[in-house]
Design a protein around this motif. Sequence first.
Motif, PDB file in Angstrom:
ATOM      1  N   LEU A 361      59.409  70.345 130.305  1.00 49.00           N
ATOM      2  CA  LEU A 361      60.458  71.364 130.375  1.00 49.00           C
ATOM      3  C   LEU A 361      61.842  70.829 130.003  1.00 49.00           C
ATOM      4  CD1 LEU A 361      59.362  73.277 133.608  1.00 49.00           C
ATOM      5  CD2 LEU A 361      59.264  74.121 131.250  1.00 49.00           C
ATOM      6  N   THR A 362      61.982  69.504 129.880  1.00 45.30           N
ATOM      7  CA  THR A 362      63.275  68.972 129.435  1.00 45.30           C
ATOM      8  C   THR A 362      63.555  69.322 127.975  1.00 45.30           C
ATOM      9  OG1 THR A 362      62.277  66.839 128.826  1.00 45.30           O
ATOM     10  CG2 THR A 362      63.211  67.027 131.043  1.00 45.30           C
ATOM     11  N   ALA A 363      62.550  69.837 127.259  1.00 47.25           N
ATOM     12  CA  ALA A 363      62.769  70.277 125.876  1.00 47.25           C
ATOM     13  C   ALA A 363      63.447  71.640 125.808  1.00 47.25           C
ATOM     14  CB  ALA A 363      61.440  70.319 125.120  1.00 47.25           C
ATOM     15  N   LEU A 364      63.610  72.323 126.958  1.00 44.85           N
ATOM     16  CA  LEU A 364      64.295  73.610 126.967  1.00 44.85           C
ATOM     17  C   LEU A 364      65.766  73.423 126.607  1.00 44.85           C
ATOM     18  CD1 LEU A 364      62.812  75.191 130.238  1.00 44.85           C
ATOM     19  CD2 LEU A 364      62.288  75.857 127.879  1.00 44.85           C
ATOM     20  N   ARG A 366      69.392  75.886 124.820  1.00 44.50           N
ATOM     21  CA  ARG A 366      70.182  77.105 124.975  1.00 44.50           C
ATOM     22  C   ARG A 366      69.470  78.330 124.423  1.00 44.50           C
ATOM     23  NH1 ARG A 366      75.954  76.443 122.582  1.00 44.50           N
ATOM     24  NH2 ARG A 366      76.001  78.603 123.333  1.00 44.50           N
ATOM     25  N   THR A 367      68.401  78.138 123.650  1.00 42.54           N
ATOM     26  CA  THR A 367      67.657  79.270 123.091  1.00 42.54           C
ATOM     27  C   THR A 367      66.352  79.460 123.838  1.00 42.54           C
ATOM     28  OG1 THR A 367      66.645  77.812 121.441  1.00 42.54           O
ATOM     29  CG2 THR A 367      68.669  78.962 120.814  1.00 42.54           C
ATOM     30  N   ASP A 368      65.838  80.652 123.783  1.00 42.74           N
ATOM     31  CA  ASP A 368      64.633  81.024 124.521  1.00 42.74           C
ATOM     32  C   ASP A 368      63.391  80.521 123.786  1.00 42.74           C
ATOM     33  OD1 ASP A 368      62.750  82.119 126.141  1.00 42.74           O
ATOM     34  OD2 ASP A 368      63.374  84.206 125.875  1.00 42.74           O
ATOM     35  N   ASP A 369      62.686  79.585 124.399  1.00 39.98           N
ATOM     36  CA  ASP A 369      61.415  79.089 123.863  1.00 39.98           C
ATOM     37  C   ASP A 369      60.313  79.536 124.809  1.00 39.98           C
ATOM     38  OD1 ASP A 369      59.229  77.711 122.878  1.00 39.98           O
ATOM     39  OD2 ASP A 369      60.376  75.912 122.378  1.00 39.98           O
ATOM     40  N   CYS A 370      59.792  80.734 124.579  1.00 37.36           N
ATOM     41  CA  CYS A 370      58.858  81.367 125.513  1.00 37.36           C
ATOM     42  C   CYS A 370      57.558  80.566 125.638  1.00 37.36           C
ATOM     43  CB  CYS A 370      58.564  82.789 125.041  1.00 37.36           C
ATOM     44  SG  CYS A 370      57.686  83.788 126.253  1.00 37.36           S
ATOM     45  N   ALA A 371      57.034  80.041 124.521  1.00 39.25           N
ATOM     46  CA  ALA A 371      55.764  79.305 124.543  1.00 39.25           C
ATOM     47  C   ALA A 371      55.896  78.016 125.350  1.00 39.25           C
ATOM     48  CB  ALA A 371      55.314  78.996 123.114  1.00 39.25           C
ATOM     49  N   LEU A 372      56.997  77.301 125.142  1.00 39.39           N
ATOM     50  CA  LEU A 372      57.222  76.061 125.882  1.00 39.39           C
ATOM     51  C   LEU A 372      57.362  76.350 127.375  1.00 39.39           C
ATOM     52  CD1 LEU A 372      57.896  73.019 126.033  1.00 39.39           C
ATOM     53  CD2 LEU A 372      60.282  73.640 125.602  1.00 39.39           C
ATOM     54  N   MET A 373      58.118  77.394 127.691  1.00 37.66           N
ATOM     55  CA  MET A 373      58.328  77.751 129.089  1.00 37.66           C
ATOM     56  C   MET A 373      57.019  78.157 129.757  1.00 37.66           C
ATOM     57  SD  MET A 373      61.164  80.415 130.493  1.00 37.66           S
ATOM     58  CE  MET A 373      62.294  79.838 129.231  1.00 37.66           C
ATOM     59  N   LEU A 374      56.210  78.942 129.055  1.00 38.91           N
ATOM     60  CA  LEU A 374      54.918  79.373 129.597  1.00 38.91           C
ATOM     61  C   LEU A 374      54.031  78.169 129.884  1.00 38.91           C
ATOM     62  CD1 LEU A 374      52.885  81.627 130.275  1.00 38.91           C
ATOM     63  CD2 LEU A 374      52.231  81.628 127.862  1.00 38.91           C
ATOM     64  N   ALA A 473      85.465  78.855 124.446  1.00 32.65           N
ATOM     65  CA  ALA A 473      85.182  77.420 124.461  1.00 32.65           C
ATOM     66  C   ALA A 473      84.665  76.984 125.827  1.00 32.65           C
ATOM     67  CB  ALA A 473      86.444  76.636 124.102  1.00 32.65           C
ATOM     68  N   LEU A 474      85.270  77.532 126.902  1.00 32.43           N
ATOM     69  CA  LEU A 474      84.831  77.174 128.246  1.00 32.43           C
ATOM     70  C   LEU A 474      83.402  77.676 128.491  1.00 32.43           C
ATOM     71  CD1 LEU A 474      85.385  76.002 131.040  1.00 32.43           C
ATOM     72  CD2 LEU A 474      86.392  78.210 131.692  1.00 32.43           C
ATOM     73  N   ARG A 475      83.125  78.887 128.050  1.00 27.77           N
ATOM     74  CA  ARG A 475      81.788  79.448 128.238  1.00 27.77           C
ATOM     75  C   ARG A 475      80.747  78.596 127.498  1.00 27.77           C
ATOM     76  NH1 ARG A 475      80.256  84.558 129.893  1.00 27.77           N
ATOM     77  NH2 ARG A 475      78.164  85.205 129.244  1.00 27.77           N
ATOM     78  N   HIS A 476      81.063  78.204 126.274  1.00 31.98           N
ATOM     79  CA  HIS A 476      80.147  77.392 125.471  1.00 31.98           C
ATOM     80  C   HIS A 476      79.940  76.019 126.129  1.00 31.98           C
ATOM     81  CE1 HIS A 476      78.816  74.813 122.135  1.00 31.98           C
ATOM     82  NE2 HIS A 476      78.321  75.927 121.598  1.00 31.98           N
ATOM     83  N   ALA A 477      81.030  75.393 126.591  1.00 28.08           N
ATOM     84  CA  ALA A 477      80.930  74.079 127.227  1.00 28.08           C
ATOM     85  C   ALA A 477      80.145  74.151 128.534  1.00 28.08           C
ATOM     86  CB  ALA A 477      82.332  73.523 127.484  1.00 28.08           C
ATOM     87  N   ALA A 478      80.365  75.216 129.301  1.00 26.57           N
ATOM     88  CA  ALA A 478      79.660  75.371 130.573  1.00 26.57           C
ATOM     89  C   ALA A 478      78.158  75.527 130.350  1.00 26.57           C
ATOM     90  CB  ALA A 478      80.212  76.579 131.336  1.00 26.57           C
ATOM     91  N   ARG A 479      77.795  76.306 129.345  1.00 29.34           N
ATOM     92  CA  ARG A 479      76.372  76.496 129.039  1.00 29.34           C
ATOM     93  C   ARG A 479      75.730  75.167 128.637  1.00 29.34           C
ATOM     94  NH1 ARG A 479      76.184  81.028 125.135  1.00 29.34           N
ATOM     95  NH2 ARG A 479      76.598  82.412 126.879  1.00 29.34           N
ATOM     96  N   ASP A 480      76.411  74.404 127.790  1.00 31.67           N
ATOM     97  CA  ASP A 480      75.879  73.099 127.368  1.00 31.67           C
ATOM     98  C   ASP A 480      75.783  72.138 128.553  1.00 31.67           C
ATOM     99  OD1 ASP A 480      75.596  73.926 124.773  1.00 31.67           O
ATOM    100  OD2 ASP A 480      77.454  72.997 124.051  1.00 31.67           O
ATOM    101  N   ALA A 481      76.812  72.159 129.408  1.00 30.71           N
ATOM    102  CA  ALA A 481      76.812  71.261 130.566  1.00 30.71           C
ATOM    103  C   ALA A 481      75.681  71.620 131.534  1.00 30.71           C
ATOM    104  CB  ALA A 481      78.163  71.343 131.283  1.00 30.71           C
ATOM    105  N   PHE A 482      75.416  72.916 131.678  1.00 35.18           N
ATOM    106  CA  PHE A 482      74.338  73.334 132.578  1.00 35.18           C
ATOM    107  C   PHE A 482      72.988  72.869 132.043  1.00 35.18           C
ATOM    108  CE2 PHE A 482      71.118  76.120 134.294  1.00 35.18           C
ATOM    109  CZ  PHE A 482      71.487  76.235 135.622  1.00 35.18           C
ATOM    110  N   VAL A 483      72.760  73.025 130.747  1.00 35.63           N
ATOM    111  CA  VAL A 483      71.496  72.573 130.152  1.00 35.63           C
ATOM    112  C   VAL A 483      71.340  71.067 130.316  1.00 35.63           C
ATOM    113  CG1 VAL A 483      70.210  72.368 127.983  1.00 35.63           C
ATOM    114  CG2 VAL A 483      71.363  74.513 128.547  1.00 35.63           C
TER     115      VAL A 483
END
Length: 533
Positions: A361-364, A366-374, A473-483
């Motif tokens: 799951l570390t391959a997840l 910012r984009t939705d990878d449904c097969a990997l998640m499943l 920019a903050l929204r983009h950075a926060a999303r990257d930091a969360f991942v």
Amino acid sequence: MSGTTTAAAALRRRAAGAGANRWVVLVVLCVSLLLVAVDATVLHVAVPAVTEDLRPGGIELLWIVDVYPLVCASLLILFGTLGDRIGRRRVLLLGYTLFGVASGLAALADSAQVLIVARALLGVGGAMIMPATLSILRQVFPDRRERALAIGVWSAVAAVGAAVGPLLGGFLLEHFWWGSVFLVNIPLMLVSLPVGRLLLPESKGDGKGPWDVVGALMAAVGLFGVVLGVKRLGSGESVGSLATVLPLVAGALLLAGFVRRQRRRTYPLVDLTMFARPAFSTSVGCIVLAMLALVGLELIAAQYLQLVLGLSPLETGLRLLPLTFAAMAAGLAGARMLRRFGPRRMVCAGFCLTAFAVVLLTALGRTDDCALMLSGFVLLGFGLETTLFGAYESMLSEAPQEQAGGAAAIGETSYQLGAGIGIALLGTVMNAAYAPGLSGVPGVPASASSSAGHSLGEAYEVAAQLGGSAGAALRHAARDAFVHGLHVTLLVSAGLLLLGAVMALRLPRVMQCESEPVELPAPRDAAESRVSV
């Protein structure tokens, strides 16, 4: 002579609930567990509606959500050992009654204070029900092979309950008011109470010595303090906060006093010599580690699905369903796997499979990878349930029959403590990896970056207030930091799971399948039934 022996054997089987009725007993016990498991999660989706209607303060809202698991975890040992003393069926039926009454009180609550009291009473009822289901199951299935199958069904039902709670709550909230999430308990309890009274066999421990009231209260208050402190850490409180340190230290001291008291008593409330058995102590440790990894990951996964991928709560619940279905499959197949591979290989393989799923799951991103998640969720659910099944079965089989209630309570307490520690530990790891990614974002003031570093949800609020290019920019950075934080947390979880795999090497290599002798309850004189203070 043979006729006498046959009659005695038949009498022992009836006393243990053997024959066709034992599978009916299993159904009744599973319904009990389903209600408790559903109630632990059903309120989560109703929190916004409760907040709008009752207008609770921040602390009141925290207690509305947390008081149920907090009280339940604190009282498991008290009611588990009380069931060994006065009768496990009796405690279970009392739990049914209290659970039904408290559900009605919660549904009709007109203030936050009333709802908190009702949720606390639900916790008391849950603490009566949970260890009783496992200890009665231990009594009803003296043959270990059948008991393994029964525990597999029991654990599969627990997995279903945890997943059904949010989905059922969401459905009811779309059609009724928030109190309906509690009202569904009442008709089921009205059925379970007479059916349980009619079908469930009564069983007790050996009844030697008085019941240790002081010890029971020390365990309850000590566990309350430890669980409260752990939950405060998990909610982001500072380690140095007095409100966090005080309950943790007081709880730890009381539990240390409880252990010392039990070692000195002739007839202890909990036979701590069970921990000298490698299979028992190892099983308890495996339960803690497995839950430590699972619960923190579930919370972080829910945030990832909703805040990073933008899924709705219902879509999030549906994405997590494969994990539940895989756990159900592992529970139902657990008895066969245990007979074939033995506890050591089964639990060790479960930990390793779960660790592999977590690393996958570390391959997840910012984009939705449904097969990997499943794939990851299916492997995660199957591996984790395999681990929990093997650990619970080994723990329960290793405990003496007269201590079944205490052993079940220890297992359930380990489950709850592991869950609380997991939220605190993995949440801390997540925050430590997430916050640094928000420092020095171009165009964002330091105060805004500091506020955004608390959580991804708060970062989105700050970004909306800033607006423009700085907000984007903050929204983009926060999303990257969360991942990035998610990946670090997953790797830490994988390390803990591999530690569990090493720990599991202390479990027995093969499953001993001898049937246990079932003794009829011996008459007790009045002196043996007294209660000690």
